[in-house]
Every structure is written in structure tokens, then in C-alpha cells.
Design a protein around this motif. Structure first.
Motif, PDB file in Angstrom:
ATOM      1  N   SER A  79       0.790  -1.141  -0.020  1.00 23.49           N
ATOM      2  CA  SER A  79      -0.112   0.423  -0.113  1.00 23.49           C
ATOM      3  C   SER A  79       0.820   1.003  -0.151  1.00 23.49           C
ATOM      4  O   SER A  79       0.375   2.453  -0.388  1.00 23.49           O
ATOM      5  CB  SER A  79      -1.074  -0.204   1.047  1.00 23.49           C
ATOM      6  OG  SER A  79      -0.378   0.145   2.568  1.00 23.49           O
ATOM      7  N   CYS A 111      -0.280 -10.040   4.468  1.00 21.41           N
ATOM      8  CA  CYS A 111      -1.827  -9.997   3.845  1.00 21.41           C
ATOM      9  C   CYS A 111      -2.657  -9.106   3.840  1.00 21.41           C
ATOM     10  O   CYS A 111      -2.977  -9.144   2.339  1.00 21.41           O
ATOM     11  CB  CYS A 111      -2.309 -10.724   5.530  1.00 21.41           C
ATOM     12  SG  CYS A 111      -3.266 -10.466   6.169  1.00 21.41           S
ATOM     13  N   GLY A 130      -4.756  -5.931   6.404  1.00 21.21           N
ATOM     14  CA  GLY A 130      -4.647  -7.073   6.841  1.00 21.21           C
ATOM     15  C   GLY A 130      -4.672  -7.680   8.183  1.00 21.21           C
ATOM     16  O   GLY A 130      -4.604  -6.984   9.085  1.00 21.21           O
ATOM     17  N   VAL A 187      -4.345 -10.814   9.228  1.00 16.55           N
ATOM     18  CA  VAL A 187      -3.111 -11.020  10.218  1.00 16.55           C
ATOM     19  C   VAL A 187      -2.579 -10.642  10.339  1.00 16.55           C
ATOM     20  O   VAL A 187      -1.909 -10.343  11.561  1.00 16.55           O
ATOM     21  CB  VAL A 187      -3.361 -12.804   9.522  1.00 16.55           C
ATOM     22  CG1 VAL A 187      -2.050 -12.762   9.977  1.00 16.55           C
ATOM     23  CG2 VAL A 187      -4.819 -13.694  10.176  1.00 16.55           C
ATOM     24  N   ASN A 239       0.907  -7.992  15.061  1.00 15.60           N
ATOM     25  CA  ASN A 239       2.493  -7.174  15.100  1.00 15.60           C
ATOM     26  C   ASN A 239       1.911  -6.550  15.710  1.00 15.60           C
ATOM     27  O   ASN A 239       2.217  -5.727  16.562  1.00 15.60           O
ATOM     28  CB  ASN A 239       2.646  -6.821  13.901  1.00 15.60           C
ATOM     29  CG  ASN A 239       3.390  -7.967  12.920  1.00 15.60           C
ATOM     30  OD1 ASN A 239       4.324  -7.845  13.188  1.00 15.60           O
ATOM     31  ND2 ASN A 239       2.651  -7.426  11.694  1.00 15.60           N
ATOM     32  N   GLY A 298      -1.267  -5.009  16.321  1.00 12.63           N
ATOM     33  CA  GLY A 298      -1.963  -4.181  16.339  1.00 12.63           C
ATOM     34  C   GLY A 298      -3.553  -3.722  17.628  1.00 12.63           C
ATOM     35  O   GLY A 298      -3.673  -4.425  18.161  1.00 12.63           O
ATOM     36  N   SER A 344       4.361 -12.563  13.090  1.00 16.02           N
ATOM     37  CA  SER A 344       5.144 -12.761  11.457  1.00 16.02           C
ATOM     38  C   SER A 344       6.191 -13.373  11.803  1.00 16.02           C
ATOM     39  O   SER A 344       6.727 -13.681  11.135  1.00 16.02           O
ATOM     40  CB  SER A 344       5.081 -11.264  11.246  1.00 16.02           C
ATOM     41  OG  SER A 344       5.246  -9.927  12.508  1.00 16.02           O
ATOM     42  N   VAL A 356      -0.115 -18.064   9.563  1.00 19.62           N
ATOM     43  CA  VAL A 356      -1.153 -17.666   9.796  1.00 19.62           C
ATOM     44  C   VAL A 356      -2.574 -17.991   8.824  1.00 19.62           C
ATOM     45  O   VAL A 356      -2.387 -17.617   8.314  1.00 19.62           O
ATOM     46  CB  VAL A 356      -2.068 -16.894  11.066  1.00 19.62           C
ATOM     47  CG1 VAL A 356      -3.423 -16.294  10.949  1.00 19.62           C
ATOM     48  CG2 VAL A 356      -1.215 -16.795  11.777  1.00 19.62           C
ATOM     49  N   ILE A 368      -8.529   7.004   4.050  1.00 16.57           N
ATOM     50  CA  ILE A 368      -7.545   6.674   3.525  1.00 16.57           C
ATOM     51  C   ILE A 368      -7.616   6.467   2.114  1.00 16.57           C
ATOM     52  O   ILE A 368      -6.088   6.334   1.866  1.00 16.57           O
ATOM     53  CB  ILE A 368      -7.634   5.565   4.669  1.00 16.57           C
ATOM     54  CG1 ILE A 368      -7.323   5.784   6.189  1.00 16.57           C
ATOM     55  CG2 ILE A 368      -6.664   4.419   3.829  1.00 16.57           C
ATOM     56  CD1 ILE A 368      -7.545   5.506   7.335  1.00 16.57           C
ATOM     57  N   GLN A 405       6.037   5.323  10.132  1.00 15.14           N
ATOM     58  CA  GLN A 405       5.342   5.306  10.925  1.00 15.14           C
ATOM     59  C   GLN A 405       5.745   5.232  11.962  1.00 15.14           C
ATOM     60  O   GLN A 405       7.163   3.747  13.020  1.00 15.14           O
ATOM     61  CB  GLN A 405       3.959   4.102  10.993  1.00 15.14           C
ATOM     62  CG  GLN A 405       3.449   4.256   9.790  1.00 15.14           C
ATOM     63  CD  GLN A 405       1.950   3.258  10.318  1.00 15.14           C
ATOM     64  OE1 GLN A 405       1.867   2.827  11.281  1.00 15.14           O
ATOM     65  NE2 GLN A 405       1.327   3.166   9.306  1.00 15.14           N
ATOM     66  N   HIS A 453       9.477  -9.006   8.998  1.00 11.64           N
ATOM     67  CA  HIS A 453       8.994  -8.331  10.227  1.00 11.64           C
ATOM     68  C   HIS A 453       9.748  -7.209  10.948  1.00 11.64           C
ATOM     69  O   HIS A 453      10.285  -6.843  10.414  1.00 11.64           O
ATOM     70  CB  HIS A 453       8.614 -10.097  11.120  1.00 11.64           C
ATOM     71  CG  HIS A 453       9.534  -9.926  11.781  1.00 11.64           C
ATOM     72  ND1 HIS A 453      10.058  -9.506  12.937  1.00 11.64           N
ATOM     73  CD2 HIS A 453      10.376 -11.440  11.559  1.00 11.64           C
ATOM     74  CE1 HIS A 453      11.411 -10.694  12.770  1.00 11.64           C
ATOM     75  NE2 HIS A 453      11.613 -11.294  12.608  1.00 11.64           N
TER      76      HIS A 453
HETATM   77  C1  LIG Z   1      -3.785   3.538   6.244  1.00 16.72           C
HETATM   78  C2  LIG Z   1      -3.732   2.808   7.641  1.00 16.72           C
HETATM   79  C3  LIG Z   1      -4.425   2.657   8.095  1.00 16.72           C
HETATM   80  C4  LIG Z   1      -3.759   1.479  10.070  1.00 16.72           C
HETATM   81  N1  LIG Z   1      -4.259   1.922  10.861  1.00 16.72           N
HETATM   82  C5  LIG Z   1      -3.915   1.315  11.981  1.00 16.72           C
HETATM   83  C6  LIG Z   1      -4.293   1.063  13.361  1.00 16.72           C
HETATM   84  O1  LIG Z   1      -5.600   1.498  13.181  1.00 16.72           O
HETATM   85  N2  LIG Z   1      -3.854   0.637  14.289  1.00 16.72           N
HETATM   86  C7  LIG Z   1      -2.740  -0.015  13.916  1.00 16.72           C
HETATM   87  O2  LIG Z   1      -2.750  -0.712  15.252  1.00 16.72           O
HETATM   88  N3  LIG Z   1      -2.214  -0.557  13.015  1.00 16.72           N
HETATM   89  C8  LIG Z   1      -3.063   0.180  12.358  1.00 16.72           C
HETATM   90  N4  LIG Z   1      -1.796   0.514  10.827  1.00 16.72           N
HETATM   91  C9  LIG Z   1      -0.606  -0.438  10.915  1.00 16.72           C
HETATM   92  C10 LIG Z   1      -0.749  -1.915  10.274  1.00 16.72           C
HETATM   93  O3  LIG Z   1      -2.169  -2.484  11.668  1.00 16.72           O
HETATM   94  C11 LIG Z   1       0.184  -2.600  10.202  1.00 16.72           C
HETATM   95  O4  LIG Z   1       1.588  -2.322   9.234  1.00 16.72           O
HETATM   96  C12 LIG Z   1      -0.052  -4.354   9.707  1.00 16.72           C
HETATM   97  O5  LIG Z   1       1.259  -4.976  10.323  1.00 16.72           O
HETATM   98  C13 LIG Z   1      -0.450  -4.455   8.672  1.00 16.72           C
HETATM   99  O6  LIG Z   1      -0.622  -5.919   7.908  1.00 16.72           O
HETATM  100  P1  LIG Z   1      -0.489  -6.503   6.211  1.00 16.72           P
HETATM  101  O7  LIG Z   1      -1.141  -7.360   6.009  1.00 16.72           O
HETATM  102  O8  LIG Z   1      -1.560  -4.839   6.360  1.00 16.72           O
HETATM  103  O9  LIG Z   1       0.512  -5.665   6.310  1.00 16.72           O
HETATM  104  P2  LIG Z   1       1.686  -6.383   5.253  1.00 16.72           P
HETATM  105  O10 LIG Z   1       3.013  -6.240   5.081  1.00 16.72           O
HETATM  106  O11 LIG Z   1       0.715  -7.535   4.765  1.00 16.72           O
HETATM  107  O12 LIG Z   1       1.678  -7.911   7.032  1.00 16.72           O
HETATM  108  C14 LIG Z   1       2.350  -7.173   8.012  1.00 16.72           C
HETATM  109  C15 LIG Z   1       3.584  -8.533   8.692  1.00 16.72           C
HETATM  110  O13 LIG Z   1       2.700  -9.272   9.047  1.00 16.72           O
HETATM  111  C16 LIG Z   1       3.035 -10.187   8.473  1.00 16.72           C
HETATM  112  N5  LIG Z   1       2.464 -11.181   7.893  1.00 16.72           N
HETATM  113  C17 LIG Z   1       1.051 -10.861   7.115  1.00 16.72           C
HETATM  114  N6  LIG Z   1      -0.112 -12.101   7.340  1.00 16.72           N
HETATM  115  C18 LIG Z   1       0.333 -13.170   7.447  1.00 16.72           C
HETATM  116  C19 LIG Z   1       0.641 -14.937   7.655  1.00 16.72           C
HETATM  117  N7  LIG Z   1      -0.290 -14.609   7.284  1.00 16.72           N
HETATM  118  N8  LIG Z   1       0.631 -14.953   8.842  1.00 16.72           N
HETATM  119  C20 LIG Z   1       2.034 -14.534   9.578  1.00 16.72           C
HETATM  120  N9  LIG Z   1       2.344 -13.270   9.047  1.00 16.72           N
HETATM  121  C21 LIG Z   1       1.704 -12.350   8.515  1.00 16.72           C
HETATM  122  C22 LIG Z   1       3.900 -10.150   7.207  1.00 16.72           C
HETATM  123  O14 LIG Z   1       5.149 -11.536   7.502  1.00 16.72           O
HETATM  124  C23 LIG Z   1       4.561  -8.057   7.800  1.00 16.72           C
HETATM  125  O15 LIG Z   1       5.636  -9.114   8.600  1.00 16.72           O
HETATM  126  C24 LIG Z   1      -2.271   1.119   9.706  1.00 16.72           C
HETATM  127  C25 LIG Z   1      -1.425   0.884   8.686  1.00 16.72           C
HETATM  128  C26 LIG Z   1      -1.910   1.894   7.145  1.00 16.72           C
HETATM  129  C27 LIG Z   1      -1.408   2.064   6.253  1.00 16.72           C
END
Ligand SMILES: Cc1cc2nc3c(=O)[nH]c(=O)nc-3n(C[C@H](O)[C@H](O)[C@H](O)COP(=O)(O)OP(=O)(O)OC[C@H]3O[C@@H](n4cnc5c(N)ncnc54)[C@H](O)[C@@H]3O)c2cc1C
Length: 514
Positions: free
Chosen positions: A58, A107, A176, A178, A183, A185, A231, A236, A350, A362, A508
Motif C-alpha cells: 500500500s 496479508c 490485513g 492477520v 504484530n 495491532g 509474523s 497464519v 484513507i 510510522q 517482520h
Molecule cells: C492506512 C493504514 C491504517 C492503519 N491503521 C492501523 C490501526 O488502526 N491500528 C494499528 O495498530 N495499525 C494500523 N496500521 C498499521 C498496520 O496495522 C500494520 O502495518 C500491519 O502490520 C499491517 O498488516 P498487513 O497485513 O496489512 O500488512 P503486511 O505487510 O501484509 O503484513 C505485515 C506483517 O505481518 C506479517 N503477516 C502478514 N500475513 C501473515 C500471515 N498470514 N501469517 C504470519 N504473518 C503474516 C507479514 O509478514 C509482515 O511482517 C495502519 C496502517 C496503514 C497503512
């Protein structure tokens, strides 16, 4: 309602296979048999890696757009990217690869340093995009939802709305589920009442570094470690969450106040944050967020829970009166009447943040107890005043309340469980509009604020896996802060050693110290 994509197999497939093959499926036990050679040949894979990265990440880390790296587009280094459709496909694939092959999981693709999407030479990425199942069920009177490893918040929130449920979801529609849970969240709007989303997980289906499928429950050693450091520990396939009825959230009030000079934003924040500390923090029935944006708006949001006993109108009126006193116009007022409306409130904002690429950094800072006056002054005079809001106009400073249920429920390995008050500094801009020198200036301004924050007594800095920028050069991230305590950090380290001795899962936010 089930939004299950019938091509997906996920958990149900594993259960069915286990039944057909007569293999026992006991919590925490191995359910697959011997390795399979058809693994990688049979699994859909990506041929256009550059297109994949542009679509799936993203944003691009602001650090990757500096120095020599700023010359060309950011590319994924992974050898191959697969799109598995089931736990079995993932397990087969992991077992078919040499034991030292690093594996990344993607994810929602929102992690700010692009650790998993860029990965490293020779790595294999598993893109969970096909694992979209969302299944509702009941167990001992508890309303549960099992979510596939590729589900993003927009999909989950729409489905939970149909069930009249509520969950502490994050604000980004494409984040995502997951990637957020594993991590640590947190939800600035809902965690005070509902805890972290990880604190609502009742079961996890994971594939281990050895290629075993395991169903983890709270009795398993790995279970808790996954809910903050997952992660780095496993893949997962799906997770099960306990919902609450939508009635836990009565609604929210949002006011947008416009400002012209940073001095005005600082003046408003100074009084609004005192008000937040005195009137909102002691009352766990309400959450308050103040966001200062690069588009010159102050967005104040109150989220009222079923436990709130005060007067909603009085709280909102106090903020409106402050705006009036400072001669700042309230340019928009919204009443959000449900959990769903509140959860989806920021989606249009967003979605409008686009870039080619969209650059992001961040960081977060926060306090375990109520913030002192000195900390509030620092937030106003340095964070609000000194962040690159004019230089990177998509940037925001989010000042939020936490604590409540996130603190009261069983702790997870996440610094977010310990913080009552916190601030996210999210630096964002469209990189195509910036010269290399401007990108550097934006990164330097961000870093300067964060470095100063490290010197403020009582302020924890970068304590969250989801809100820290792990690729900042030379940054002093602390395992005890990120995972919430020295004991939690030790538990995570021990699990890492036990379940992933070859460090296959190295993409991660904690790669620096695990
Ligand atoms: C617009 C925006 C809004 C956000 N809002 C919030 C919020 O309100 N609260 C908050 O806490 N954070 C927020 N974030 C941060 C976001 O939650 C973290 O960056 C989160 O780790 C992203 O997860 P993802 O699956 O989208 O990313 P990815 O880049 O796909 O994954 C993130 C991490 O998780 C691991 N992972 C993904 N899928 C799996 C799986 N199936 N099994 C094991 N590991 C996996 C990846 O390897 C990587 O290390 C926001 C970020 C953005 C850009």
C-alpha cells in the motif's frame, strides 16, 4: 452471512482432509503427513513481480526512497511469490523448500517498512490473497468468527455488520486482519472497550517453519507469542475471534476544525489534550482522538461505549467552545450512530491517499499512566509543531486514549497493552512530487521529532509492532518496549528459538532483534 469464496479451502479443507484421511485433528497437533513434491508446481504463482509489488504494497517505506535507493523503483527481491489456497498447499510448499529458504507472508501489504513485500534474495513470499473465508459460528454461547489469512478489514467489518457484531478493528480498510493481529495491532476507537484484536483470538491455524499445520488454542505455548510476534514465528492460515454485540458502541461524534497556521494547531492541541487528560482518560466509557493533519484540519472524535454514563453533548460542546474561543471554524460535524459507521468512518479519507508511490514512515510514543504536563507540552511544542505536516501533506499526528480493556485483559506480547495514552506520527506523501532532497528533508524532520521524544522522561517511543518504523537507520528499538515487558520479550525469544531455529520467518518488524 458468509462471505466465503468457494474457491478457498482454508480451515474447512483441512478439517475435511483430516476426516477423509483418518488423521486426528487435535488442538496443537500435526495434521499433515509426509512432504509433497507437487507443492510448488501446483500452486498459483506471480509472474509479473513489479506489478505485484505496486498493487500489493500500500505504501513504500520513506527510508527506501532515500540516497542511492531513490534512483529507481522499489522492487521485490523475492525469488518467487506464491498465492496458496489452503493450509495444505502452504504446508506442502514450506516442506518442499530447502530448510534454510526464508519465507515471507503477505496479508494486506500495509506494513510500513515493506519487510515482507520486498523480502530478500532467494526468499519465497506467500501472498495470502486467496484465503478470504469469513465464517461465523457459536461456541458455548460465544459469537465467533473465523477469518482467513488474506482477509482485510473492509471485508471483515462489512461481514460483522451483517451479524450485528463489533470488534476492535483498525482504521485502514485494506489493512490485513492477520498482519495487524500478529504484530500487536490496536484500535484507537474501540480497544478501550474491547481490548486489542489479539485479545479476542480464541484459536489459530498456523503452518510452522517445519511445514506442519497446527491448530493452536490458549493452552498452547505458541498461542500467546503469536498474538504480538506472530509474523516472526509462523504462517497464519486463519484465526478465530470472539465478537461482542454491536450495542457495546453507542456511537461517535466527530468535529473537523480548520486552521491556517501551525501556531493555531498547537494552541488548540494544548487545551484539547489537557481536556483529554482530565475529562476523558479517567472515564473508560469514552475514547477521544485528536488528529492534526497536513491538510490543516484538527479532527476530534469521541467514541461512546455502552458503559458511558456522562453527557455526550457536554463533552462535544467543550471542544466546540474551545474552537470558538480560538476563533477556529468547525467546518464539519458528524454523528456516527453505530459500531459499523465508526469503524468505516475513515475509509474514504484513507482511500484518497494515493501516491506513485505513496511514501510512509510510522512512529508512536505513549505513556503507561496519565501523561504529565511536560509530556503534553512536548507533544504540542515539538510533535505537532515540528512534524513535516506541510512538507508531506498526507501526514497526520494522531493523539489517542487507550488503556481500559486493552490493559485489563490478559497481556499479550505487545507494548500496546500497557499504554493509556499514545501518539502516532504518520508521515506520508506522494513520492512523485518530491525531489530526493525533499524526501530526505521529510525523513530528517520525522527522525528529529522521534529522537527528541526518546529524551522525554516518561514517554515510551516505538513500542508498537504496527506503528514503528523498523528500517530507520540506527534506531534503538527495544524488545521489552515492543513486546510490553522483558518477560514477554524473553518468552518470544524462547519461542522463536524453539519453533523457527533457522529463522525462516525473518521479514517482520522485529527482524533487528529476533
Ligand atoms: C492506512 C493504514 C491504517 C492503519 N491503521 C492501523 C490501526 O488502526 N491500528 C494499528 O495498530 N495499525 C494500523 N496500521 C498499521 C498496520 O496495522 C500494520 O502495518 C500491519 O502490520 C499491517 O498488516 P498487513 O497485513 O496489512 O500488512 P503486511 O505487510 O501484509 O503484513 C505485515 C506483517 O505481518 C506479517 N503477516 C502478514 N500475513 C501473515 C500471515 N498470514 N501469517 C504470519 N504473518 C503474516 C507479514 O509478514 C509482515 O511482517 C495502519 C496502517 C496503514 C497503512
Amino acid at each position: 452471512m458468509s462471505t466465503e469464496n468457494h474457491d478457498d479451502v482454508s480451515r474447512r479443507f483441512v478439517l475435511k482432509q483430516a476426516a477423509i484421511g483418518g488423521i486426528g485433528l487435535v488442538a496443537g497437533t500435526v495434521v499433515t503427513g509426509s512432504g509433497s513434491e507437487r507443492a510448488s508446481a501446483a500452486i498459483e504463482h506471480v509472474t509479473e513481480k513489479a506489478t505485484w509489488l505496486a498493487e500489493r504494497a500500500s505504501c513504500v517505506s520513506g527510508n527506501r526512497l532515500l540516497g542511492a535507493d531513490s534512483a529507481g523503483p522499489v522492487v521485490t527481491k523475492a525469488r518467487e511469490i506464491f498465492l496458496p489456497r489452503s493450509a495444505e498447499e502452504i504446508a506442502d510448499l514450506v516442506r518442499s523448500l530447502p530448510a534454510e529458504t526464508p519465507v515471507g507472508s503477505v496479508c494486506g501489504g500495509h506494513e510500513s517498512s515493506n519487510a515482507a513485500t520486498v523480502a530478500s534474495d532467494g526468499a519465497v513470499i506467500l501472498d495470502m490473497a486467496h484465503l478470504k473465508s469469513i465464517e461465523f459460528h457459536e461456541e458455548e454461547g460465544r459469537a465467533l468468527v473465523t477469518v482467513g489469512g488474506g482477509v482485510v478489514f473492509r471485508e471483515l467489518v462489512e461481514a460483522v455488520k451483517e451479524r450485528k457484531g463489533a470488534l476492535p478493528v483498525g482504521t485502514g480498510p485494506g489493512v490485513g486482519v492477520v498482519g495487524y493481529v500478529v504484530n500487536g495491532g490496536l484500535s484507537g476507537y474501540f480497544s478501550r472497550r474491547l481490548g486489542l484484536l489479539g485479545q479476542r483470538v480464541t484459536r489459530l491455524t498456523v503452518v510452522t517453519a517445519a511445514g506442519e499445520i497446527r491448530v493452536l488454542t490458549p493452552d498452547d505455548e505458541l498461542f500467546t507469542a503469536m498474538l504480538g510476534a506472530g509474523s516472526a514465528l509462523g504462517i497464519v492460515v486463519d484465526l478465530t475471534l470472539e465478537m461482542e454485540p454491536e450495542s457495546v458502541v453507542r456511537g461517535a461524534e466527530q468535529r473537523v476544525i480548520s486552521f491556517e497556521t501551525r501556531h493555531q494547531a498547537v494552541a488548540f492541541a494544548r487545551e484539547a489534550l489537557r481536556f483529554q487528560a482530565e475529562r476523558v482518560l479517567p472515564d473508560e466509557g469514552v475514547a477521544m482522538e485528536l488528529v492534526v493533519t497536513g491538510t490543516k484540519a484538527l479532527v476530534a472524535t469521541f467514541v461512546f461505549y455502552d458503559t458511558f454514563r456522562g453527557s455526550m453533548a457536554e463533552l462535544v460542546a467543550a471542544l466546540e467552545a474551545l474552537a470558538q474561543r480560538l476563533k477556529l471554524p468547525v467546518v464539519a460535524s458528524s454523528h456516527l450512530s453505530s459500531w459499523y459507521e465508526t469503524a468505516a468512518a475513515l475509509w474514504p479519507v484513507i482511500n484518497a491517499m494515493k501516491g506513485s508511490p505513496l511514501a510512509m514512515l510510522q512512529h508512536c510514543m505513549g505513556t503507561e499512566g496519565p501523561p504529565t504536563d511536560a509530556i503534553l507540552d512536548f507533544i504540542c511544542d515539538t510533535v505537532v509543531a515540528g512534524s513535516p505536516l506541510d512538507e508531506a501533506t498526507f501526514s497526520i499526528v494522531e493523539i489517542r486514549t487507550l488503556g481500559g480493556s486493552a490493559m485489563a485483559k490478559k497481556p499479550l506480547p505487545s507494548g500496546n497493552c500497557r499504554h493509556r495514552f499514545f501518539v502516532d506520527l504518520i508521515t506520508m506523501y506522494d513520492a512523485k512530487e518530491k525531489t530526493p532532497a525533499e524526501r530526505q528533508e521529510i525523513a530528517d524532520m520525522t527522525r528529529s521529532v522521534i529522537e527528541k521524544a526518546r529524551g522525554v522522561e516518561g514517554l515510551a517511543v516505538d513500542f508498537s509492532g504496527t506503528h514503528s518504523q523498523p528500517d530507520d537507520p540506527g534506531s534503538a528499538v527495544s524488545p521489552a518496549l515492543i513486546f510490553g515487558s522483558e518477560a514477554m520479550a524473553e518468552m518470544v525469544r524462547a519461542e522463536k528459538k524453539r519453533v523457527d531455529p533457522e529463522n525462516r520467518f525473518r521479514f517482520h518488524p522485529y527482524a533487528k532483534f529476533l
